[in-house]
Design a protein around this motif. Structure first.
Motif, PDB file in Angstrom:
ATOM      1  N   LYS A  91       1.363  -1.684   0.424  1.00 32.70           N
ATOM      2  CA  LYS A  91      -0.028  -0.146  -0.206  1.00 32.70           C
ATOM      3  C   LYS A  91       0.894   1.315   0.149  1.00 32.70           C
ATOM      4  O   LYS A  91       1.756   1.388   0.479  1.00 32.70           O
ATOM      5  N   TYR A  92       0.580   2.361  -1.235  1.00 32.26           N
ATOM      6  CA  TYR A  92       1.165   3.576  -0.975  1.00 32.26           C
ATOM      7  C   TYR A  92       0.314   5.016  -0.577  1.00 32.26           C
ATOM      8  O   TYR A  92      -0.639   4.831  -0.664  1.00 32.26           O
ATOM      9  N   TYR A  93       1.258   5.583   0.708  1.00 30.24           N
ATOM     10  CA  TYR A  93       0.788   6.802   1.086  1.00 30.24           C
ATOM     11  C   TYR A  93       1.908   7.883   0.686  1.00 30.24           C
ATOM     12  O   TYR A  93       2.963   7.531   0.042  1.00 30.24           O
ATOM     13  N   LYS A  94       0.837   9.381   1.033  1.00 37.02           N
ATOM     14  CA  LYS A  94       2.088   9.800   1.011  1.00 37.02           C
ATOM     15  C   LYS A  94       1.173  11.204   1.357  1.00 37.02           C
ATOM     16  O   LYS A  94       0.257  11.329   1.924  1.00 37.02           O
ATOM     17  N   SER A  95       1.907  12.104   1.766  1.00 39.27           N
ATOM     18  CA  SER A  95       1.179  13.324   2.978  1.00 39.27           C
ATOM     19  C   SER A  95       1.286  14.619   1.953  1.00 39.27           C
ATOM     20  O   SER A  95       1.432  14.693   0.844  1.00 39.27           O
ATOM     21  N   LYS A  96       0.936  15.619   2.955  1.00 39.36           N
ATOM     22  CA  LYS A  96       0.226  17.071   1.880  1.00 39.36           C
ATOM     23  C   LYS A  96       1.714  17.553   1.932  1.00 39.36           C
ATOM     24  O   LYS A  96       1.278  18.390   0.224  1.00 39.36           O
ATOM     25  N   ASN A  97       2.945  17.311   1.905  1.00 39.89           N
ATOM     26  CA  ASN A  97       4.166  17.892   1.368  1.00 39.89           C
ATOM     27  C   ASN A  97       4.993  17.004   0.275  1.00 39.89           C
ATOM     28  O   ASN A  97       5.765  16.900   0.657  1.00 39.89           O
ATOM     29  N   ASP A  98       4.166  15.677   0.153  1.00 39.60           N
ATOM     30  CA  ASP A  98       4.657  14.630  -0.744  1.00 39.60           C
ATOM     31  C   ASP A  98       5.430  13.963  -0.155  1.00 39.60           C
ATOM     32  O   ASP A  98       6.882  13.470  -1.244  1.00 39.60           O
ATOM     33  N   GLN A  99       5.938  13.832   0.326  1.00 39.18           N
ATOM     34  CA  GLN A  99       6.570  13.018   1.603  1.00 39.18           C
ATOM     35  C   GLN A  99       5.607  11.848   1.503  1.00 39.18           C
ATOM     36  O   GLN A  99       4.415  10.986   1.378  1.00 39.18           O
ATOM     37  N   ARG A 100       6.713   9.787   0.758  1.00 44.88           N
ATOM     38  CA  ARG A 100       5.638   9.149   0.255  1.00 44.88           C
ATOM     39  C   ARG A 100       6.365   8.121   0.901  1.00 44.88           C
ATOM     40  O   ARG A 100       7.574   8.031   1.093  1.00 44.88           O
ATOM     41  N   TRP A 101       5.206   7.111   1.264  1.00 46.45           N
ATOM     42  CA  TRP A 101       5.825   6.381   2.210  1.00 46.45           C
ATOM     43  C   TRP A 101       5.364   4.658   1.470  1.00 46.45           C
ATOM     44  O   TRP A 101       4.507   4.457   0.202  1.00 46.45           O
ATOM     45  N   VAL A 102       5.280   3.189   1.804  1.00 45.91           N
ATOM     46  CA  VAL A 102       5.078   2.207   1.752  1.00 45.91           C
ATOM     47  C   VAL A 102       4.631   1.375   2.542  1.00 45.91           C
ATOM     48  O   VAL A 102       5.898   1.080   3.698  1.00 45.91           O
ATOM     49  N   VAL A 103       3.725   1.017   3.089  1.00 48.08           N
ATOM     50  CA  VAL A 103       3.369  -0.334   4.081  1.00 48.08           C
ATOM     51  C   VAL A 103       3.668  -1.459   2.917  1.00 48.08           C
ATOM     52  O   VAL A 103       2.885  -1.749   2.333  1.00 48.08           O
ATOM     53  N   TYR A 104       3.849  -2.126   2.882  1.00 55.20           N
ATOM     54  CA  TYR A 104       4.667  -4.159   2.819  1.00 55.20           C
ATOM     55  C   TYR A 104       3.513  -5.107   2.873  1.00 55.20           C
ATOM     56  O   TYR A 104       2.952  -4.626   4.387  1.00 55.20           O
ATOM     57  N   LYS A 105       2.698  -5.641   2.877  1.00 52.12           N
ATOM     58  CA  LYS A 105       2.081  -6.555   2.746  1.00 52.12           C
ATOM     59  C   LYS A 105       2.888  -7.686   3.822  1.00 52.12           C
ATOM     60  O   LYS A 105       3.007  -8.196   4.530  1.00 52.12           O
ATOM     61  N   ASP A 106       3.650  -8.253   2.952  1.00 50.80           N
ATOM     62  CA  ASP A 106       5.114  -9.755   3.340  1.00 50.80           C
ATOM     63  C   ASP A 106       6.424  -8.561   4.254  1.00 50.80           C
ATOM     64  O   ASP A 106       6.251  -7.161   4.757  1.00 50.80           O
ATOM     65  N   ASN A 107       7.099  -9.409   4.108  1.00 56.18           N
ATOM     66  CA  ASN A 107       8.476  -9.000   4.160  1.00 56.18           C
ATOM     67  C   ASN A 107       8.993  -7.690   3.917  1.00 56.18           C
ATOM     68  O   ASN A 107       8.698  -7.717   2.971  1.00 56.18           O
ATOM     69  N   ILE A 108       8.948  -6.720   4.497  1.00 58.51           N
ATOM     70  CA  ILE A 108      10.090  -5.251   3.996  1.00 58.51           C
ATOM     71  C   ILE A 108      11.341  -6.120   3.102  1.00 58.51           C
ATOM     72  O   ILE A 108      12.210  -6.591   3.007  1.00 58.51           O
ATOM     73  N   GLU A 109      11.483  -5.501   1.698  1.00 51.64           N
ATOM     74  CA  GLU A 109      12.338  -6.185   0.386  1.00 51.64           C
ATOM     75  C   GLU A 109      11.801  -4.680  -0.668  1.00 51.64           C
ATOM     76  O   GLU A 109      11.331  -4.627  -1.281  1.00 51.64           O
ATOM     77  N   ALA A 110      13.012  -3.773  -0.585  1.00 50.80           N
ATOM     78  CA  ALA A 110      12.827  -2.635  -1.425  1.00 50.80           C
ATOM     79  C   ALA A 110      12.882  -3.029  -2.432  1.00 50.80           C
ATOM     80  O   ALA A 110      11.573  -2.219  -3.827  1.00 50.80           O
ATOM     81  N   SER A 111      13.049  -4.014  -3.306  1.00 49.92           N
ATOM     82  CA  SER A 111      13.015  -4.641  -4.775  1.00 49.92           C
ATOM     83  C   SER A 111      11.213  -4.938  -5.089  1.00 49.92           C
ATOM     84  O   SER A 111      11.394  -4.853  -6.140  1.00 49.92           O
ATOM     85  N   LYS A 112       9.970  -4.997  -4.014  1.00 49.08           N
ATOM     86  CA  LYS A 112       9.116  -5.088  -3.740  1.00 49.08           C
ATOM     87  C   LYS A 112       8.274  -3.368  -4.647  1.00 49.08           C
ATOM     88  O   LYS A 112       7.043  -3.854  -4.907  1.00 49.08           O
ATOM     89  N   ILE A 113       9.248  -2.794  -4.744  1.00 52.74           N
ATOM     90  CA  ILE A 113       8.083  -1.405  -4.555  1.00 52.74           C
ATOM     91  C   ILE A 113       8.371  -1.528  -6.701  1.00 52.74           C
ATOM     92  O   ILE A 113       9.153  -1.781  -7.473  1.00 52.74           O
ATOM     93  N   THR A 114       6.700  -1.282  -7.466  1.00 54.08           N
ATOM     94  CA  THR A 114       6.947  -1.234  -8.707  1.00 54.08           C
ATOM     95  C   THR A 114       7.622  -0.131  -8.937  1.00 54.08           C
ATOM     96  O   THR A 114       7.297   1.200  -8.245  1.00 54.08           O
ATOM     97  N   SER A 115       7.193   0.196 -10.151  1.00 58.57           N
ATOM     98  CA  SER A 115       8.155   1.163 -10.804  1.00 58.57           C
ATOM     99  C   SER A 115       7.553   2.182 -10.938  1.00 58.57           C
ATOM    100  O   SER A 115       8.147   3.622 -11.115  1.00 58.57           O
TER     101      SER A 115
END
Length: 65
Positions: A37-61
């Protein structure tokens, strides 16, 4: 419901701090095919909440544009 492991460890999805940040400041912007799940704040800061274990390569382009 938050898992007790999430309060103290970051490798179990999100920490308690990230949970609070998402709850109060996060705007849900999408979910990918892996369930991340992808989120962002009002000042365009973005973060990801992973479904399973955290692995940066799981983030889509698409998230980087």
């Amino acid at each position: 419901m938050i898992n007790p492991k999430q309060i103290f460890t970051w490798w179990h999805k999100q920490t308690f701090g990230t949970f609070l940040k998402t709850l109060f400041f996060g705007k849900f912007v999408g979910e990918d095919e892996r369930g991340n799940k992808y989120y962002k704040s009002k000042n365009d800061q973005r973060w990801v909440v992973y479904k399973d274990n955290i692995e940066a390569s799981k983030i889509t382009s698409e998230w980087f544009f």
